[in-house]
Design a protein around this motif. Structure first.
Motif, mmCIF file in Angstrom:
data_model
loop_
_atom_site.group_PDB
_atom_site.id
_atom_site.type_symbol
_atom_site.label_atom_id
_atom_site.label_comp_id
_atom_site.label_asym_id
_atom_site.label_seq_id
_atom_site.Cartn_x
_atom_site.Cartn_y
_atom_site.Cartn_z
ATOM 1 N N ARG A 1 -16.259 15.510 -3.208
ATOM 2 C CA ARG A 1 -17.113 14.604 -3.947
ATOM 3 C C ARG A 1 -16.900 13.158 -3.504
ATOM 4 O O ARG A 1 -15.777 12.748 -3.193
ATOM 5 N N ARG A 2 -17.990 12.404 -3.512
ATOM 6 C CA ARG A 2 -17.893 10.970 -3.269
ATOM 7 C C ARG A 2 -17.582 10.271 -4.586
ATOM 8 O O ARG A 2 -18.337 10.374 -5.559
ATOM 9 N N VAL A 3 -16.468 9.556 -4.642
ATOM 10 C CA VAL A 3 -16.053 8.879 -5.872
ATOM 11 C C VAL A 3 -16.916 7.627 -6.062
ATOM 12 O O VAL A 3 -17.118 6.848 -5.112
ATOM 13 N N PRO A 4 -17.457 7.414 -7.247
ATOM 14 C CA PRO A 4 -18.304 6.230 -7.469
ATOM 15 C C PRO A 4 -17.488 4.946 -7.346
ATOM 16 O O PRO A 4 -16.330 4.870 -7.761
ATOM 17 N N SER A 5 -18.121 3.939 -6.751
ATOM 18 C CA SER A 5 -17.454 2.638 -6.610
ATOM 19 C C SER A 5 -18.401 1.536 -7.059
ATOM 20 O O SER A 5 -19.620 1.641 -6.883
ATOM 21 N N LEU B 1 0.007 3.856 -28.299
ATOM 22 C CA LEU B 1 -0.475 3.844 -26.923
ATOM 23 C C LEU B 1 -0.944 2.431 -26.593
ATOM 24 O O LEU B 1 -1.883 1.917 -27.215
ATOM 25 N N ALA B 2 -0.258 1.781 -25.661
ATOM 26 C CA ALA B 2 -0.728 0.487 -25.167
ATOM 27 C C ALA B 2 -1.942 0.751 -24.289
ATOM 28 O O ALA B 2 -1.859 1.501 -23.316
ATOM 29 N N THR B 3 -3.061 0.131 -24.651
ATOM 30 C CA THR B 3 -4.332 0.476 -24.004
ATOM 31 C C THR B 3 -5.028 -0.781 -23.501
ATOM 32 O O THR B 3 -5.163 -1.763 -24.249
ATOM 33 N N VAL B 4 -5.470 -0.731 -22.247
ATOM 34 C CA VAL B 4 -6.192 -1.849 -21.642
ATOM 35 C C VAL B 4 -7.557 -1.353 -21.167
ATOM 36 O O VAL B 4 -7.651 -0.345 -20.457
ATOM 37 N N TYR B 5 -8.614 -2.066 -21.610
ATOM 38 C CA TYR B 5 -9.970 -1.795 -21.144
ATOM 39 C C TYR B 5 -10.338 -2.905 -20.159
ATOM 40 O O TYR B 5 -10.352 -4.080 -20.523
ATOM 41 N N ARG B 6 -10.651 -2.556 -18.931
ATOM 42 C CA ARG B 6 -11.034 -3.566 -17.928
ATOM 43 C C ARG B 6 -12.467 -3.279 -17.473
ATOM 44 O O ARG B 6 -12.768 -2.213 -16.930
ATOM 45 N N TRP B 7 -13.360 -4.238 -17.734
ATOM 46 C CA TRP B 7 -14.775 -4.089 -17.426
ATOM 47 C C TRP B 7 -15.127 -4.935 -16.201
ATOM 48 O O TRP B 7 -14.790 -6.117 -16.134
ATOM 49 N N ARG C 1 -18.530 -0.916 -14.706
ATOM 50 C CA ARG C 1 -17.382 -0.016 -14.571
ATOM 51 C C ARG C 1 -16.359 -0.339 -15.648
ATOM 52 O O ARG C 1 -16.001 -1.501 -15.845
ATOM 53 N N LEU C 2 -15.913 0.712 -16.349
ATOM 54 C CA LEU C 2 -14.832 0.586 -17.322
ATOM 55 C C LEU C 2 -13.631 1.346 -16.793
ATOM 56 O O LEU C 2 -13.709 2.546 -16.517
ATOM 57 N N PHE D 1 -8.107 5.935 -15.852
ATOM 58 C CA PHE D 1 -9.357 6.620 -15.547
ATOM 59 C C PHE D 1 -10.510 5.643 -15.719
ATOM 60 O O PHE D 1 -10.397 4.642 -16.438
ATOM 61 N N SER D 2 -11.617 5.937 -15.036
ATOM 62 C CA SER D 2 -12.744 5.004 -15.014
ATOM 63 C C SER D 2 -14.060 5.732 -15.257
ATOM 64 O O SER D 2 -14.199 6.924 -14.945
ATOM 65 N N PHE D 3 -15.028 4.943 -15.782
ATOM 66 C CA PHE D 3 -16.398 5.425 -15.949
ATOM 67 C C PHE D 3 -17.344 4.325 -15.474
ATOM 68 O O PHE D 3 -17.108 3.129 -15.722
ATOM 69 N N VAL D 4 -18.402 4.732 -14.794
ATOM 70 C CA VAL D 4 -19.423 3.808 -14.326
ATOM 71 C C VAL D 4 -20.689 4.065 -15.132
ATOM 72 O O VAL D 4 -21.196 5.197 -15.158
#
Length: 958
Positions: free
Chosen positions: A670-674, A777-783, A791-792, A943-946
């Motif tokens: 699979r091609r990973v989304p970028s 859970l220390a959680t960081v959301y990077r947009w 991308r998140l 992990f990331s989502f686009v």
């Protein structure tokens, strides 16, 4: 007519009085018969002695009584209520006594003999099943009484019959001494629930007969001998056989097996009757420490089958029984254990015809005596032995002519004792052509197989390797798991891991999943009812809903998974080399009846399809088969071959084209989304804009993506616990659901630590933790964004001492409008880490409502696995890595709180879960927990989502 006191016979440990000796069952002969099924008059009393027996006399006026259907259970027809217990007796344990409050149903049927009914000869009145104790009168004459609910009983009545106006009266008691022997993890349902038939018995008729039809695999010859209590002749025209009863004859034949159920039509003819025979030649033996049929070791891919219908209970018609058998065959099941009693005899006819191995189990279980350490257990009390022997004899004599029956089972969960040994000795003396089974005999003193329930994968492997120890006889016997993989609610998990063990060690000869169907009772207000829904003071809740079929006989995801795991053809390969390895996993059949096809797919879309030439491999053989060249001009992208094995022609159990097995062989990855981080966060009026999205400037919460409103996007670790998460109350192992609740994972709180709008990203730092606990859970959301796509990237790290795995790990958010979902990944049904074998990679589409799996007790369900991208509610979502997708019209909390399907009310928001991980399923509702490799451990994760609006995406990228 005098008043009859019933307490004496109800509490008598004997099997009854007045009934004829047991004999072989057959569906038809040329002697007349009369079905007495239909509408009967009925009166219910609260106690066994509440009414006298005057109703049995001719002329009694029962016109004011209500009516019930026979076969049927009166508690499912508006008279009283059903009771469900797993093993607890719903009455005081004081054998053989039962309560005075003993619901008693008086049944009355008036019938005429049909025109032409012979005036000479005798007649037999046959009851195929009555729960739990019955007394019978015909035209005022007391015929006798019987116990043994799932067993046949006959009475001689020819001398009592009249041409018209015959009065048949049957008094049925819910509780009797026999109830102590029938504690079988099911609804307690009194009534005449199987057929009632009047059979003419002409002079010189067949009394009883035993078909002995063995097969010698070294010569290909079958030997037939039919023993009959009445002299006659046996003919099998196709084989040229015409011999007297009792005389053996050996001829070349095709053998019977579950894969090739070859039956020969014959006739047993005596002076007074012609009985049709369906003869299957096969030999069952214990040889070289293995169960062999016709000289070949068999692998049982079985299920436990209680008889059940959501409206009629155990009163099954032929169409329902046939549906069960067809569903088993279509899902690659080859064996059935008749838990925990002999089934309706017509079911075994179907097993003979379509091909299923059968363990026929006696109507015996005394499980409730575990509550007192098996003290007073009837199977170790000589007073009860005649009743046990009667039950064994009625099973064996009724079913002895079925080639599908390869093992007799003494019963289930009845402890050990002298009574079981007496049963084993009687059965071996009567029928040495089959093996004996009983799971509770740990020393295997009375059995021919080592049988276990719910043994863990590790223990099964030790047994397979011969490292289990124990008595020498046990170590020399094959193992079958007579119950494993508890199919309650979402699950069972770990099926593929069990099957790998079965295929790896010869001693492991398979098992029987518990169980076939959920015993939900159709209910107008609840959808399906389970234990406690009828006001029972003692019950075991939804533990009665633990099947591979939903109550309406729709296959559950568990059955789809089981079909894939046990498929008889294995398809693996090397996509880059362009080959597929095909292995025949049948025990007897070659692959000549299968047609193979291939499909070359890119990004889930078929590019080209064709047929594949595969040799007719013999059982156990493998072959490397060359796949075609990659189609010219195939588009770039993730590619794979899908190879399917289908029925080349229709069979008795499925049409041509039915898929028996399939496999997928990857070609390219699979091609990973970028997403290039080129857009900058732009503050303004309490909001921040980043590419296609807007955010709350104070909290960093996303508000819209491409104009699509998004609600409450945040980390989620909770799932509505499954039955397997919650486990069984008696288990000493950890049960994840209760531990998760104890830790507070169902009430996580989200603390905002920082919102930072940088040059190329919006970063939101939080801590997600349960109230009253130190862990979190220390959680960081990077947009980030390239202007069109968003991308998140989520990073989490455990804080504190995490001692239990997480239920899930991912994000959850709400969408206002999302009716349909398209996705590329595993499908079409749900899958979890240890229930993923049946997930076929492809492009799928479904309504949001159809993504839900309708478990009788609502729980976590509907996740699609290995999703590369999904489209719903105006958004396209791509994952890095692939993710689990769940979408539903209620929150996880609402799902968790629901007790029945009708408690779930759709809302205006569709709640979407995109999960990086899910904890395994296992089968800890009764069996083992998920294997450690399926645990979702609390450890650092990224992990990331686009995200993008669908309208802005080029069709070529969909």
């Amino acid at each position: 007519m005098s008043v009859t006191t019933t307490t004496e016979y109800v509490e008598d440990v004997s099997p009854g009085s007045g009934a004829l000796p047991p004999r072989a069952w057959y569906a038809s002969s040329d002697a007349p018969s009369l079905s007495l099924n239909g509408t009967w008059r009925f009166r219910l009393s609260d106690t066994a002695d509440a009414e006298d027996d005057s109703f049995a006399a001719p002329g009694y006026d029962a016109g004011g009584w209500p009516e019930v259907s026979v076969p049927g259970h009166w508690v499912l027809q508006g008279h009283g209520s059903p009771i469900y217990t797993n093993h607890l007796y719903p009455f005081p344990v004081d054998p053989p006594r039962v309560p005075t409050e003993n619901p008693t149903g008086d049944h009355l049927r008036v019938f005429d003999l049909p025109d032409g009914w012979p005036a000479d000869g005798g007649a037999v009145l046959r009851f195929d099943g009555v729960e739990s104790c019955a007394r019978v009168w015909l035209n005022g004459t007391d015929l006798g009484e019987f116990k043994g609910s799932r067993l046949p009983h006959e009475f001689a009545v020819g001398h009592l019959l009249e041409p018209a106006g015959n009065v048949l009266a049957v008094r049925v008691h819910q509780w009797s001494a026999g109830s102590y022997l029938e504690d079988q993890d099911q609804w307690w349902l009194p009534g005449i629930f199987r057929d009632v038939t009047l059979l003419h018995r002409p002079a010189g008729c067949v009394l009883d007969f035993f078909v002995h039809a063995s097969y010698d695999h070294t010569t290909g010859a079958g030997t037939l001998r039919v023993d009959s209590d009445t002299d006659g002749r046996v003919s099998v025209p196709e084989l040229g056989i015409d011999v007297p009863t009792g005389e053996p004859v050996t001829v070349p034949v095709q053998p019977w097996s579950a894969e090739t159920p070859r039956l020969y039509e014959g006739v047993l003819a005596t002076e007074g009757e012609r009985v049709p025979l369906r003869i299957g030649f096969r030999t069952v033996e214990l040889s070289d420490g293995l169960i062999k049929v016709n000289g070949t070791a068999v692998l049982f891919k079985g299920v436990n089958r209680h008889e059940w219908h959501p409206e009629r209970g155990r009163a099954l018609d032929l169409a329902t029984m046939r549906e069960d058998v067809l569903l088993m065959k279509r899902h690659n099941i080859n064996a059935v254990r008749t838990s925990h009693y002999p089934p309706h005899p017509a079911f075994l006819d179907l097993c003979d015809e379509f091909g299923l191995w059968v363990i026929d189990e006696c109507d015996l279980e005394t499980h409730g005596f575990t509550e007192q350490g098996w003290r007073d257990n009837p199977v170790d009390d000589d007073r009860w032995t005649p009743a046990l022997l009667d039950r064994a004899a009625r099973m064996v004599e009724r079913d002895k002519n079925h080639p599908s029956v390869v093992m007799w089972s003494l019963g289930n969960e009845a402890g050990t004792g002298r009574g079981l040994t007496a049963m084993a000795e009687w059965i071996r003396d009567r029928d040495a052509s089959r093996l004996l089974h009983y799971e509770g005999d740990a020393d295997c003193r009375d059995t021919d197989v080592y049988s276990r329930m719910y043994a863990s994968h590790a223990e099964v492997e030790r047994i397979g390797r011969g490292l289990d120890g124990g008595p020498r006889r046990r170590r020399e016997l094959p193992l079958i798991l007579c119950e494993y993989a508890h199919a309650m609610g979402n699950g069972p998990g770990g099926l593929a891991d069990y099957q790998r063990l079965f295929r790896s060690y010869d001693r492991l000869q398979g098992g029987f999943v518990w169980e076939w169907i959920d015993h939900g009772i159709a209910h107008p207000g609840l959808g399906y009812a389970y234990g406690g829904d009828f006001g029972e003071e003692l019950h075991d809740g939804n533990f009665v809903c633990d099947g591979l079929l939903f109550p309406d006989r729709r296959p559950s995801p568990g059955l789809i998974e089981y079909k894939k795991v046990i498929e008889p053809v294995t398809l693996t390969g090397d996509g880059r080399a362009g080959t597929v390895r095909i292995t025949n996993g049948y025990d007897f059949a070659d692959l000549s009846e299968l047609a193979f096809s291939w499909s070359y797919e890119v990004e889930g879309e078929p590019v080209q399809e064709g047929t594949l030439s595969v040799p007719a491999l013999a059982p156990g053989e493998s072959a490397e088969v060359k796949l075609p060249a990659v189609p010219a001009g195939a588009p770039a992208g993730e590619a794979l071959w899908t190879v399917r094995a289908r029925l080349a022609a229709g069979t008795a159990w499925a049409p041509a084209g039915h898929v028996v097995a399939w496999g997928q062989v990857p070609v390219t990855e699979r091609r990973v989304p970028s997403v290039a981080a080129t857009a900058r966060p732009v503050p303004g009026d309490g909001m921040i804009t980043l590419g296609p999205a807007t955010f709350d400037a104070r909290t960093g919460a996303v508000r819209t993506i491409g104009g699509v409103p998004v609600t409450e996007l945040r980390l989620d670790v909770w799932r509505a616990t499954t039955d397997n998460d919650d486990g069984a109350a008696w288990q000493s192992d950890p049960r994840y659901g209760p531990l998760w609740r104890k830790l507070g994972l169902h009430r996580m709180r989200h603390r905002l630590d920082a919102v930072a709008a940088g040059e190329d990203a919006l970063t939101v730092r939080t801590r997600v933790a349960p109230a009253a606990r130190e862990t979190g859970l220390a959680t960081v959301y990077r947009w980030t964004s390239d202007g069109d796509r968003l991308r998140l990237t989520v990073s989490t790290a455990p804080d504190g001492d995490w001692t239990v795995p997480l239920p899930r790990l991912g994000i959850r958010f709400g969408l206002r409008a999302a009716d349909r979902v398209r996705w590329y990944g595993g499908g079409p049904g749900e899958a979890y880490p240890d229930t993923r074998a049946a997930a076929l990679t492809g492009r799928w589409e479904a309504a949001v409502d159809d993504l839900q799996t309708p478990y009788v007790r609502p729980q976590e369900n509907g996740a699609r696995i290995d999703v590369r991208w999904a489209e719903l509610g105006g958004l396209r979502i791509e994952g890095d890595p692939a993710f689990f997708l769940t979408a539903r019209r209620w929150t996880t909390e609402q799902l968790d709180a629901a007790a029945h399907r009708t408690d779930l009310v759709p809302g205006d928001t569709v709640w979407v879960n995109l999960d990086h991980g899910q904890h395994g399923i296992g089968s800890q509702s009764c069996g083992p927990a998920p294997l450690p490799r399926y645990h979702l451990r609390a450890q650092p994760a990224k992990f990331s989502f686009v995200f993008s609006a669908i309208d802005s995406v080029s069709p070529t990228t969909l």
